[in-house]
Design an enzyme around this catalytic site. Structure first.
Site, PDB file in Angstrom:
ATOM      1  CE  LYS A 167      -1.946   2.457   3.295  1.00 37.03           C
ATOM      2  NZ  LYS A 167      -1.712   3.803   2.726  1.00 37.03           N
ATOM      3  CD  GLU A 214      13.286   3.401   8.077  1.00 38.77           C
ATOM      4  OE1 GLU A 214      13.228   4.294   8.960  1.00 38.77           O
ATOM      5  OE2 GLU A 214      13.286   3.624   6.864  1.00 38.77           O
ATOM      6  CB  CYS A 246      12.974   8.255   8.864  1.00 37.95           C
ATOM      7  SG  CYS A 246      13.683   7.237   7.589  1.00 37.95           S
ATOM      8  CD  GLU A 276      10.660  11.762  12.550  1.00 35.26           C
ATOM      9  OE1 GLU A 276       9.661  11.138  12.923  1.00 35.26           O
ATOM     10  OE2 GLU A 276      11.512  11.291  11.764  1.00 35.26           O
TER      11      GLU A 276
HETATM   12  P1  ADP Z   1       2.658  10.433   8.278  1.00 37.25           P
HETATM   13  O1  ADP Z   1       2.062  10.882   9.590  1.00 37.25           O
HETATM   14  O2  ADP Z   1       3.916  11.082   7.970  1.00 37.25           O
HETATM   15  O3  ADP Z   1       1.702  10.465   7.119  1.00 37.25           O
HETATM   16  P2  ADP Z   1       2.274   7.641   8.806  1.00 37.25           P
HETATM   17  O4  ADP Z   1       3.169   6.780   9.601  1.00 37.25           O
HETATM   18  O5  ADP Z   1       0.937   7.925   9.389  1.00 37.25           O
HETATM   19  O6  ADP Z   1       3.093   8.926   8.485  1.00 37.25           O
HETATM   20  O7  ADP Z   1       2.049   7.025   7.361  1.00 37.25           O
HETATM   21  C1  ADP Z   1       2.908   6.148   6.704  1.00 37.25           C
HETATM   22  C2  ADP Z   1       2.091   5.056   6.044  1.00 37.25           C
HETATM   23  O8  ADP Z   1       1.332   4.395   7.040  1.00 37.25           O
HETATM   24  C3  ADP Z   1       1.080   5.529   5.013  1.00 37.25           C
HETATM   25  O9  ADP Z   1       1.030   4.583   3.962  1.00 37.25           O
HETATM   26  C4  ADP Z   1      -0.224   5.532   5.791  1.00 37.25           C
HETATM   27  O10 ADP Z   1      -1.366   5.367   4.966  1.00 37.25           O
HETATM   28  C5  ADP Z   1      -0.040   4.335   6.678  1.00 37.25           C
HETATM   29  N1  ADP Z   1      -0.835   4.348   7.911  1.00 37.25           N
HETATM   30  C6  ADP Z   1      -1.241   5.423   8.644  1.00 37.25           C
HETATM   31  N2  ADP Z   1      -1.965   5.025   9.710  1.00 37.25           N
HETATM   32  C7  ADP Z   1      -2.029   3.666   9.666  1.00 37.25           C
HETATM   33  C8  ADP Z   1      -2.617   2.662  10.488  1.00 37.25           C
HETATM   34  N3  ADP Z   1      -3.305   2.973  11.587  1.00 37.25           N
HETATM   35  N4  ADP Z   1      -2.458   1.368  10.136  1.00 37.25           N
HETATM   36  C9  ADP Z   1      -1.759   1.030   9.049  1.00 37.25           C
HETATM   37  N5  ADP Z   1      -1.182   1.928   8.229  1.00 37.25           N
HETATM   38  C10 ADP Z   1      -1.305   3.225   8.514  1.00 37.25           C
END
Ligand code: ADP
Length: 495
Positions: free
Chosen positions: A186, A262, A296, A393
């Site tokens: 995804k 990561e 990161c 961060e």
């Molecule tokens: P940011 O806050 O910088 O957008 P995230 O860690 O939320 O970073 O997002 C990184 C990835 O994780 C994206 O592909 C996002 O759709 C996905 N993501 C965000 N929340 C969830 C969740 N609760 N479960 C699984 N994937 C998630």
């Protein structure tokens, strides 16, 4: 589902917009779509299919069927060939893929070209591993024969962020496929386009249907469905520490799928009095402002030894002011816009906090222009350890500088946060370089350089920066599991 013709300054191209499942682009079951935004002008680029839980199920079924069917019969040599084909195709489409990255993510086109090139090389590198995954024979007695083999884990769910869309795509897909797994990946909701474009190359590279499935969608729906899916054997995630925790919980609460994470960082970049100052300044600048600070491993905490503190700040200000911020497609641009309104607001919030807490703004500290998510490169000096901008961060073009006196101070300061992704030391003294590198609690330590990642070198976090390592031979451990076969020979009871 059809594709849409889009135009970038690099020319017109055809952008697939469906979910890539079983080697075909399809609509989402509910017919949902969402728009992706151009961060340079805040306008929608195109709508893509939005996966929900139901689509995740369909993609997982496709990946399961492939894993238990045709993909099992493919030889390691052929897996290598497909990965190599995909690498070649990405290089053939390098300019288009790079233009998509600049359009959708906002990164400078010259940097995006480098990302695509590294993504292709990473796939080729893992193609090289596909037929070198070997087990061993373990001798326990004359009456037994034991072998330990490495087997693929199965269906891997992979969730990637928006800061290096195509590079993260290949960091994830390369080792998973080399080891014989199938994947449902995804992309991030902010940057779905390059992953979809590369998906059409998957089919052309010769992969059987269902081996690589690429879906677009949101974290709380599609991402969460992957993390808690009962038919996914492993989840690999790159993103924020907060989301990493929820993925680990979802794995624990569902089928205990294997997890690699990561996550974030607040990496120290330490400059000693004896550093080659020009070299140090250019790497410190690159360490924080590369990719608009959206790394990161960004070197966001800069510690400078007291003997050169004033001189360093003056020279660093001059250097950072030369970073050209603007249109990602302009040839001299180093820094484009931040990826989204949300990120822009978060970063501006941190800049405000730094000002309110009394740090000194050396340069920047403001939005640039009034269209697009552009932020001036920002340097804060006189930052103390308790300030938010030294602890959290920021994920933007903002760094915090403070002074240290001894080597011991530098080590202590370097290790103060809960993160441990990366660190750097700038010195011309070999003993200092090795001593400090050994003492820093970080997965990567750079000496007299910064951000110089390479697909042959493992990358990942100590402490709250993650679990497991990506890249290098180490990543193969994330995508294989050991099977011990113990064979009794003759009539012996034990052995
Ligand atoms: P940011 O806050 O910088 O957008 P995230 O860690 O939320 O970073 O997002 C990184 C990835 O994780 C994206 O592909 C996002 O759709 C996905 N993501 C965000 N929340 C969830 C969740 N609760 N479960 C699984 N994937 C998630």
């Amino acid at each position: 589902m059809s594709s849409v013709e889009l135009e970038t300054p690099q020319g017109k191209y055809s952008q697939p917009t469906g979910l890539f499942i079983n080697n075909e682009f399809v609509k989402a079951v509910d017919g949902k779509t969402f728009e992706t935004i151009n961060p340079s002008n805040e306008k929608p680029i195109v709508a893509v299919a939005e996966a929900t839980e139901k689509d995740v199920d369909i993609a997982v079924n496709a990946a399961r069927k492939a894993f238990e069917g045709e993909w099992r019969k493919v030889t390691p040599e052929d897996r290598a060939k497909y990965l190599s084909n995909l690498a070649n195709l990405m290089e053939k489409h390098l300019d288009t893929l790079a233009a998509i990255e600049s359009l959708d993510n906002g990164k400078a086109f010259s940097m995006a070209k480098f990302d695509v090139s590294m993504a292709a090389r990473c796939l080729r590198y893992y193609g090289g591993w596909a037929d070198k995954i070997e087990g061993k024979v373990v001798d326990t007695s004359p009456d037994t024969f034991n072998y330990v083999k490495k087997e693929p884990i199965g269906v891997c769910g992979q969730i990637i962020p928006w800061n290096f869309p195509i590079l993260m795509w290949s960091w994830k897909i390369g080792p998973a496929i080399a080891c014989g797994n199938t994947v449902v990946i995804k992309t991030a909701e902010q940057t779905p386009l390059s992953g979809l474009y590369a998906a059409q190359l998957v089919k052309e590279a010769g992969f059987p249907p269902g081996v690589i499935n690429v879906i677009s969608g949101f974290g709380k729906t599609a991402g969460a469905a992957i993390a808690s899916h009962m038919n996914i054997d492993k989840v690999a995630f790159t993103g924020s520490t907060v989301t990493g925790r929820s993925i680990l919980k979802a794995a624990a609460g569902s089928n205990l799928k294997k997890v690699t994470l990561e996550l974030g960082g607040k990496s120290p970049n330490i400059v000693f009095n004896d550093a080659d100052i020009d070299n140090a300044i250019s790497w410190v600048n690159f360490g924080i402002f590369f990719n608009h600070g959206q790394c990161c491993c960004a070197g966001s905490r800069i510690y400078v030894q007291e003997g050169i503190y004033e001189k360093f700040i003056e020279r660093f200000r001059q250097r950072a002011q030369k970073n050209v911020v603007g249109d990602p497609f302009a040839s001299d641009t180093f820094q484009g816009p931040q990826v989204s309104q949300l990120q822009f607001d978060r970063i501006m919030g941190y800049i405000d906090a730094g000002k309110k807490e009394g740090a000194k703004v050396e340069i920047g500290g403001e939005r640039k222009g009034n269209n697009g998510y552009f932020i001036e490169p920002t340097i804060f000096s006189n930052v103390t350890e308790d300030m938010k901008i030294m602890q959290e961060e920021i994920f933007g073009p903002v760094c915090s500088i403070s002074k240290f006196s001894t080597k011991e101070d530098a080590i202590r300061l370097g290790n103060t946060t809960t993160y441990g992704l990366a660190a750097a030391v700038h010195t011309t003294n070999l003993n200092t370089a090795i001593e400090v590198s050994n003492a820093l609690r970080a997965g990567t330590v750079w000496v007299n350089t910064y951000n110089t990642l390479h697909h042959q070198l493992p990358f990942g976090g100590f402490k709250e920066s993650g679990i497991g390592r990506e890249l290098g031979e180490a990543a193969l451990d994330n995508y294989t599991q050991l099977k011990t076969v113990n064979i009794r020979l003759g009539d012996a009871l034990f052995g």
